[in-house]
Design an enzyme around this catalytic site. Structure first.
Site, PDB file in Angstrom:
ATOM      1  N   ASP A   1      -3.172 -18.158   0.683  1.00 38.46           N
ATOM      2  CA  ASP A   1      -4.281 -18.698  -0.220  1.00 38.46           C
ATOM      3  C   ASP A   1      -5.025 -19.913   0.620  1.00 38.46           C
ATOM      4  O   ASP A   1      -6.203 -19.961   0.567  1.00 38.46           O
ATOM      5  CB  ASP A   1      -3.725 -19.387  -1.571  1.00 38.46           C
ATOM      6  CG  ASP A   1      -2.418 -20.252  -1.269  1.00 38.46           C
ATOM      7  OD1 ASP A   1      -1.778 -20.288  -0.197  1.00 38.46           O
ATOM      8  OD2 ASP A   1      -2.014 -20.852  -2.301  1.00 38.46           O
TER       9      ASP A   1
ATOM     10  N   ASP B   1      -6.698  -6.696   3.933  1.00 41.26           N
ATOM     11  CA  ASP B   1      -7.726  -6.130   3.381  1.00 41.26           C
ATOM     12  C   ASP B   1      -8.552  -7.205   2.681  1.00 41.26           C
ATOM     13  O   ASP B   1      -9.824  -7.134   3.037  1.00 41.26           O
ATOM     14  CB  ASP B   1      -7.245  -5.221   2.265  1.00 41.26           C
ATOM     15  CG  ASP B   1      -8.240  -4.519   1.439  1.00 41.26           C
ATOM     16  OD1 ASP B   1      -9.067  -3.928   2.043  1.00 41.26           O
ATOM     17  OD2 ASP B   1      -8.274  -4.492   0.190  1.00 41.26           O
TER      18      ASP B   1
ATOM     19  N   LYS C   1       2.723 -15.363   2.849  1.00 39.55           N
ATOM     20  CA  LYS C   1       3.185 -16.156   1.531  1.00 39.55           C
ATOM     21  C   LYS C   1       4.539 -16.332   1.583  1.00 39.55           C
ATOM     22  O   LYS C   1       5.199 -15.991   0.656  1.00 39.55           O
ATOM     23  CB  LYS C   1       2.665 -15.275   0.492  1.00 39.55           C
ATOM     24  CG  LYS C   1       2.728 -16.068  -0.952  1.00 39.55           C
ATOM     25  CD  LYS C   1       1.498 -17.040  -1.104  1.00 39.55           C
ATOM     26  CE  LYS C   1       1.689 -17.856  -2.463  1.00 39.55           C
ATOM     27  NZ  LYS C   1       0.637 -18.941  -2.615  1.00 39.55           N
TER      28      LYS C   1
ATOM     29  N   TYR D   1       0.768  -0.980   0.022  1.00 41.03           N
ATOM     30  CA  TYR D   1      -0.038   0.065  -0.004  1.00 41.03           C
ATOM     31  C   TYR D   1       0.757   1.198   0.044  1.00 41.03           C
ATOM     32  O   TYR D   1       0.553   2.260  -0.515  1.00 41.03           O
ATOM     33  CB  TYR D   1      -0.973   0.061   1.115  1.00 41.03           C
ATOM     34  CG  TYR D   1      -2.229  -0.668   0.986  1.00 41.03           C
ATOM     35  CD1 TYR D   1      -2.477  -1.887   0.751  1.00 41.03           C
ATOM     36  CD2 TYR D   1      -3.349   0.171   1.302  1.00 41.03           C
ATOM     37  CE1 TYR D   1      -3.706  -2.452   0.547  1.00 41.03           C
ATOM     38  CE2 TYR D   1      -4.698  -0.508   1.106  1.00 41.03           C
ATOM     39  CZ  TYR D   1      -4.584  -1.881   0.648  1.00 41.03           C
ATOM     40  OH  TYR D   1      -6.043  -2.423   0.633  1.00 41.03           O
TER      41      TYR D   1
ATOM     42  N   ASP E   1     -12.705  -8.611   4.095  1.00 44.03           N
ATOM     43  CA  ASP E   1     -13.868  -8.466   3.580  1.00 44.03           C
ATOM     44  C   ASP E   1     -14.183 -10.072   3.525  1.00 44.03           C
ATOM     45  O   ASP E   1     -15.711 -10.463   3.699  1.00 44.03           O
ATOM     46  CB  ASP E   1     -13.628  -8.242   2.150  1.00 44.03           C
ATOM     47  CG  ASP E   1     -14.005  -6.623   1.793  1.00 44.03           C
ATOM     48  OD1 ASP E   1     -13.664  -6.090   2.954  1.00 44.03           O
ATOM     49  OD2 ASP E   1     -14.266  -6.385   0.917  1.00 44.03           O
TER      50      ASP E   1
HETATM   51  C1  IPM Z   1     -10.512  -0.924   3.961  1.00 46.03           C
HETATM   52  C2  IPM Z   1     -10.584  -0.441   2.327  1.00 46.03           C
HETATM   53  C3  IPM Z   1      -9.823   0.802   1.930  1.00 46.03           C
HETATM   54  C4  IPM Z   1      -8.269  -0.307   2.158  1.00 46.03           C
HETATM   55  C5  IPM Z   1      -9.641   1.437   0.785  1.00 46.03           C
HETATM   56  C6  IPM Z   1     -11.175   1.926   0.646  1.00 46.03           C
HETATM   57  C7  IPM Z   1      -8.591   2.182   0.528  1.00 46.03           C
HETATM   58  O1  IPM Z   1     -11.036  -1.354   1.447  1.00 46.03           O
HETATM   59  O2  IPM Z   1     -10.516  -0.004   4.756  1.00 46.03           O
HETATM   60  O3  IPM Z   1     -10.577  -2.217   3.834  1.00 46.03           O
HETATM   61  O4  IPM Z   1      -8.049  -0.853   1.156  1.00 46.03           O
HETATM   62  O5  IPM Z   1      -7.806  -0.271   2.944  1.00 46.03           O
HETATM   63 MG    MG Z   2     -10.866  -3.367   2.138  1.00 47.63          MG
END
Ligand code: IPM
Ligand code: MG
Length: 351
Positions: free
Chosen positions: A218, A242, A186, A135, A246
């Site tokens: 993975d 990240d 990884k 990042y 999710d």
């Molecule tokens: C998160 C989001 C952010 C990230 C984006 C919006 C930059 O996906 O907070 O997980 O990738 O960190």
């Molecule tokens: Mg995110």
């Protein structure tokens, strides 16, 4: 106690309004001041992180953030895009430790796309490093090669101290939970994460009571779906965290349920839902405010050391769910579908 309130874009303002309502209902003398960030910052000051917003966030004890981003800003130069405001504030405030708890509320077991028996009782804490990795690594950019072809570059890098400090956060949290840390890397391919694994092993010697395991990312993605309850604390770098957070959110029924805390070394923090700004449903009063409300609870717990009121908020959320209130994302047959503001009201009433 001063809170900088940064609603941001899309559904940000609606969900933040509900969390603010809940915090005010506690009546514990919290000062709150609002400022724009993301696309809203760009509109107000030509900058996704206006100087005044950053100054307010620095002066505050904690930051409550909604979400940033809207398709209408996708054509802006990269440094003006909403996401850059979010990444910059994380970096400027040194919020290296991102905590994303994935907890399944029993009432939502049937809202998950996974079988109830796979997810019931789920309680995972994902500890994501937030200010390093690909990042932020240099060099980065898009350039044109000699043959006229374009090339994109990002750099995955971590130094030892960055790995150590996030590892420490994970081990400390595990000590207060089930004493299991799974470090995700990884290491079979990437040297950056080979170092990550070595440092985690070294650090684990200071925490003999904690069981450390390692998993390739993975495999971790697969195990999260196959048998998520094997995990207690997962610690990983920025990009893997990240993605995995999710994924973990869907185990809990909806990404609309997943709060987060981003902490610096002194537990100053920024609190935001793990989900995005969902511009497609913005302004329609259908968003789920619970991730933001639960983020406010995390603020009380981690920055203000107020466990009692954190639990009060979490219990109020549980009660609202037990009473059958559901936003569209977690609605199932036989429950009571409500909008964003009504869900906030239900939590306040339960308080
Ligand atoms: C998160 C989001 C952010 C990230 C984006 C919006 C930059 O996906 O907070 O997980 O990738 O960190
Ligand atoms: Mg995110």
């Amino acid at each position: 106690m001063k809170i900088a309130v940064l609603p941001g874009d899309g559904i940000g303002p609606e969900i933040v309004a509900q969390a603010v309502k809940v915090l005010k209902a506690l009546n514990i003398g919290l000062g709150m001041e609002e400022a724009p960030i993301g696309g809203a910052g760009y509109e107000a000051a030509g900058d996704p992180l206006p100087d005044a917003t950053l100054a307010l966030a620095k002066a505050a004890d904690a930051v409550l953030l909604g979400a940033v981003g809207d398709w209408k800003y996708d054509k802006l130069e990269r440094h003006l895009r909403p996401e850059r405001g979010l990444l910059r504030i994380r970096k400027e405030l040194n919020l290296f430790a991102n905590l994303r708890p994935a907890v399944l509320y029993p009432e939502l077991a049937s809202a998950s796309t996974l079988k109830p028996e796979v997810v019931s009782g789920l309680d995972i804490m994902i500890v994501r490093e937030l200010t390093g990795d690909i990042y932020f690594g240099q060099p980065r950019g898009i350039s044109t090669l000699e043959n006229g072809e374009r090339e994109g570059i990002n750099t995955m890098r971590y130094n030892e101290s960055e790995i150590k400090r996030i590892g420490r956060v994970a081990f400390e949290i595990a000590m207060k939970r089930n004493r299991k840390v799974c470090s995700v890397d990884k290491a079979n391919v990437l040297e950056t994460t080979e170092l990550w694994r070595q440092v985690m092993i070294e650090l684990s010697k200071e925490y003999p009571q904690v069981e450390l395991s390692h998993m390739y990312v993975d495999n971790a993605a697969m195990q999260l779906i196959r048998a998520p309850k094997q995990f207690d604390v997962m610690v990983t770098g920025n990009i893997f965290g990240d993605i995995l957070s999710d994924e973990a959110s869907m185990l809990t029924g909806s990404i609309g349920m997943l709060p987060s805390a981003s902490l610096d070394a002194n537990n100053k923090g920024m609190y935001e839902p793990s989900h995005g700004s969902a511009p497609d449903i913005a302004g329609k009063d259908v968003a789920n405010p619970l991730a933001t409300i639960l983020s406010a609870a995390m603020m009380l717990r981690y920055t203000f050391n107020d466990e009692a009121n954190a639990v009060r908020i979490e219990d109020a959320v549980k009660k609202a769910l037990a009473q059958g209130y559901r936003t569209a994302d977690i609605w199932t047959e036989g429950t009571n579908k409500v909008g964003c503001a009504a869900m906030g009201d239900a939590v306040v009433a339960a308080l």
